[in-house]
Write an enzyme that holds these catalytic residues in place. Sequence first.
Site, PDB file in Angstrom:
ATOM      1  N   TYR A   1      -1.035  -0.810  11.055  1.00  0.00           N
ATOM      2  CA  TYR A   1      -1.408  -1.484   9.804  1.00  0.00           C
ATOM      3  C   TYR A   1      -0.321  -1.266   8.749  1.00  0.00           C
ATOM      4  CZ  TYR A   1      -3.232  -1.381   5.063  1.00  0.00           C
ATOM      5  OH  TYR A   1      -3.357  -1.522   3.711  1.00  0.00           O
TER       6      TYR A   1
ATOM      7  N   ASN B   1     -14.718   3.442   6.523  1.00  0.00           N
ATOM      8  CA  ASN B   1     -13.588   4.298   6.904  1.00  0.00           C
ATOM      9  C   ASN B   1     -13.155   5.168   5.741  1.00  0.00           C
ATOM     10  OD1 ASN B   1     -13.062   3.202   9.536  1.00  0.00           O
ATOM     11  ND2 ASN B   1     -12.344   1.356   8.499  1.00  0.00           N
TER      12      ASN B   1
ATOM     13  N   SER C   1       0.838  -1.192   0.000  1.00  0.00           N
ATOM     14  CA  SER C   1       0.000   0.000   0.000  1.00  0.00           C
ATOM     15  C   SER C   1       0.873   1.242   0.000  1.00  0.00           C
ATOM     16  CB  SER C   1      -0.843  -0.020   1.277  1.00  0.00           C
ATOM     17  OG  SER C   1      -1.414   1.238   1.515  1.00  0.00           O
TER      18      SER C   1
ATOM     19  N   LYS D   1       2.591  -3.800   6.662  1.00  0.00           N
ATOM     20  CA  LYS D   1       2.892  -3.853   5.218  1.00  0.00           C
ATOM     21  C   LYS D   1       4.382  -3.618   4.994  1.00  0.00           C
ATOM     22  CE  LYS D   1      -1.240  -4.457   3.402  1.00  0.00           C
ATOM     23  NZ  LYS D   1      -1.566  -5.769   2.818  1.00  0.00           N
TER      24      LYS D   1
ATOM     25  N   ARG E   1      -8.417  14.734  10.085  1.00  0.00           N
ATOM     26  CA  ARG E   1      -8.335  13.416  10.725  1.00  0.00           C
ATOM     27  C   ARG E   1      -6.882  13.168  11.107  1.00  0.00           C
ATOM     28  NH1 ARG E   1     -10.349   8.337   7.171  1.00  0.00           N
ATOM     29  NH2 ARG E   1      -8.565   8.988   5.934  1.00  0.00           N
TER      30      ARG E   1
END
Length: 345
Positions: free
Chosen positions: A148, A197, A124, A152, A291
């Site tokens: 997360y 999300n 990603s 990766k 955010r």
Amino acid sequence: MAILVTGGAGYIGSHTCVELLREGRDIIVVDNLSNSHGEALDRVAEIANRAFPVYIQDLMDREALRKVFREHRIEAVIHFAGLKAVGESVQLPLKYYHQNLMSTTTLCETMEEFGVYRLLFSSSATVYGMPDQMPIREEAAIGAINPYGRTKQMIEQMLQDLASSDPKWRIAILRYFNPVGAHESGRIGEDPSGMPNNLLPYIAQVAVGKLKEVAVYGNDYDTADGTGVRDYIHVVDLAQGHLKTLDKLDQADGLHIYNLGTGRGYSVLEMIKAFEQASGRTIPYRIAERRPGDIGACFADPAKANLELGWSAVRGIEEMCADAWRWQVANPRGYAGSVAYAEPI
Ligand code: UFG
């Protein structure tokens, strides 16, 4: 010879299975359905008009995985399976490290045991963290900023060590930007569990009346309209990138990293407007706080994939929104609202 697809019932996995089958490849799917529905696989078979073997099991179940390798002649593995919610990974880091790392090591060990050395890994753009260049090239520094993303990144590093340890390995690391849209049939698409999300599924649920309004996370970024800019890529373009990568591994030794993106960024407000046009609905929104962990702009330099894979994204923003909308309208409750395809009615 067949392609083993882990996580084939998921969003990107299911679209890639359709493209593989359409190209006449044999596939085998392994999925534990922890965050996906078996119904997606029934629909893949329906779209492609072809059945394929499915194993509902966890990749960490080594004995069960060995059985899959024993029962089929596997030439390559496309590894999609993994947990992927950024927010949840902050709350439950051990779950993410355990699941994503252990499943990948078990998979690679089993591949080695059975002499299968071709692997495509779903990475990603999140591994770039706070990128120091824009557009982002594969050589940019990596530094994920949440658990997360760090899983990766760690898997990428593990795969690099693996490729260096034995020249038999041929590995491609694919760094996805922001996949959106759905198959043009409207039969498969993104089915987030609970509250979405990501921006596009959220907009789609507002458009259909399930959610009230979109909260736009910040309008004071250093972008044209102040809202966040991302490189949205149609999931079918992304899926086709995997087929081109498989072809590449027929010729190329070693490990290769590719950005899969369009190279073009759109802001949150541009996406809302495009979705309004595609759906014919008004999408209410309000400007909210930034955010935490978000960056202003993030888009790929896809030149390496264009050149070395002979691949580029061809579907534009209108098609992304129109296809996402078709899926949303036809499946307002996602796969859960459907009667199983194989069941007699
Ligand atoms: N956004 C909103 N409102 C929302 C949701 C998102 O304004 O309700 C904004 C975000 O602030 C951002 C943009 O829309 O500017 C896209 O947000 P997404 O959550 O859809 O996507 P991200 O780029 O933040 O993250 C995605 C995936 C990650 C992946 C990352 C790779 O969710 O898993 O891309 O860069 F790691």
